[in-house]
Every structure is written in C-alpha cells, then in structure tokens.
Design an enzyme around this catalytic site. Sequence first.
Site, PDB file in Angstrom:
ATOM      1  CB  SER A 136      -0.981  -0.048   1.170  1.00 12.00           C
ATOM      2  OG  SER A 136      -2.017   0.884   1.010  1.00 12.00           O
ATOM      3  CG  HIS A 172      -5.561  -1.438  -1.300  1.00 14.25           C
ATOM      4  ND1 HIS A 172      -4.986  -2.578  -0.788  1.00 14.25           N
ATOM      5  CD2 HIS A 172      -5.011  -0.386  -0.623  1.00 14.25           C
ATOM      6  CE1 HIS A 172      -4.124  -2.231   0.174  1.00 14.25           C
ATOM      7  NE2 HIS A 172      -4.120  -0.910   0.274  1.00 14.25           N
TER       8      HIS A 172
END
Length: 244
Positions: A136, A172
Amino acid sequence: MVPMNKTPTILATSGGYKNGERIFTEFNHLVMYSLELSGTTRSKPKLGYLDTAAGDQHYRLAQRYEAARLAGVELNPLQLFVMPNVDDIEGYLMEQDAVWVDGGSVANLLAVWRVHDLDQIFRRVWEAGVVLAGVSAGSICWHRGGTTDSFGSELRAVTNGLGLIPYDNGVHYDVEKRRRPTVHRLVAEGILGKTYCTDNNVGLVYRGTELAEAVSEVPGKSAWVVTKDNGEVIEERLETRFLG
C-alpha cells in the site's frame, strides 16, 4: 555484508499478510518473496521493517515480530518516532536482505522520510542491491506517485514519491471501489502518467526501473497498467504468476 542480489529490485504490493492460526497476523507469500528476491543464503534472513506510515505503532511492531518468529526471519525495525532507534540509518538498512514498508499514510511517510534524508538513503540502498518492498503506502512510495486517502476520505493524487520507479502506482485495485475510477480520472487529466496497479494480494517486481513480472499469493488476482493514448484512457490486464 554485501547483498547477494546485485540488480536494484523493488517488490511493490497490495498484500503480504494473512490471518494467523496461533497469532494475529502471519507473513504471506509476498513478504517471503521479497527475501527470496534478495538471493540471501542466510539460514535466518534479515528483514528491515518500517511502519512510518502508521506512526511506528507498538502493537503493529509486536505483531510483526511474532510473524517473523514464526517464519524464521530476523526482523530489524527502523523506527523514526520519537527519534531514530539507530545511529546509522544507512548502515542499518545496508545490512538487511530486504526492507518491508508497511501501509498507512503515504503522504506522512514521505514527509517524515525526507526529514531524515531517507529519500536519498533509500536510493543508495536500492542501488547496492537490498530489495525494497512493501504494501500500500509501502508500494506507492517507490514510484513517482499514485492514489491515496492520506488527505481525507476522498482519494487524491500524491505526486512526490521517491521516484525510484519512473511510473505511478495504484493499490487495492479490486477491493476498494473508488480506486479504479480515480486512477482512470487522474491518468485522463495527466496528473498521473503510466500507472501500474495491483489487486489485493498481488505484487509487481521491478528489476532496475522496468517491470519484470507480476506475482500473486492468491490465485486469480491480477495486475493492471493504465495509460493514455490520443486522449483515451486504456487499461490492460497483466498476467500474474502464483507464488503459492
């Protein structure tokens, strides 16, 4: 110790962890693959760990120590709050086989890193052959920029990444419904350029500055590349190699 891997390598992911059986969180295939990419021959590989993006929270560090113990990995955290926990940051990172950067606020991470000259240090560490990896925020940071919720609930662009990888990054991509349309909009507006994106549990392996492969710790997950051609946004699916 000089890293076994000689080619600057980055593993940028939207994964790396799984629910544990005896402990809260275990390392999944992507964390272990970062060490494999280093070519280390140590019986207990050395993994540097940064949780800057979440403020070096002690409970997360405790969870990572347990995951490392179970995986047979030596975890060596670099903490920056309230002060660096080592005198020689660069030397400490150079001793690792790989470095894993956890998720959180990429905007805050980049700001704190620059205070401690980590933008320059990480370039030298990368060029020396230590594998740089993360999830991330720990994926976006190695690129020019990407999409982030660092500034609030609405996704925005971050454009001041370290730029070791001369492309942008979306994370994501399959589970957070705003990620894909935001990447498309930002590419259409020219705020982001060529953008490599990962579904959850997928990682991008860069050798030097070019994408070498996409890998997944869950079958059926994909990577993507989004570009603009003659004013049209084009999304291309990239095949992944299953690590399981």
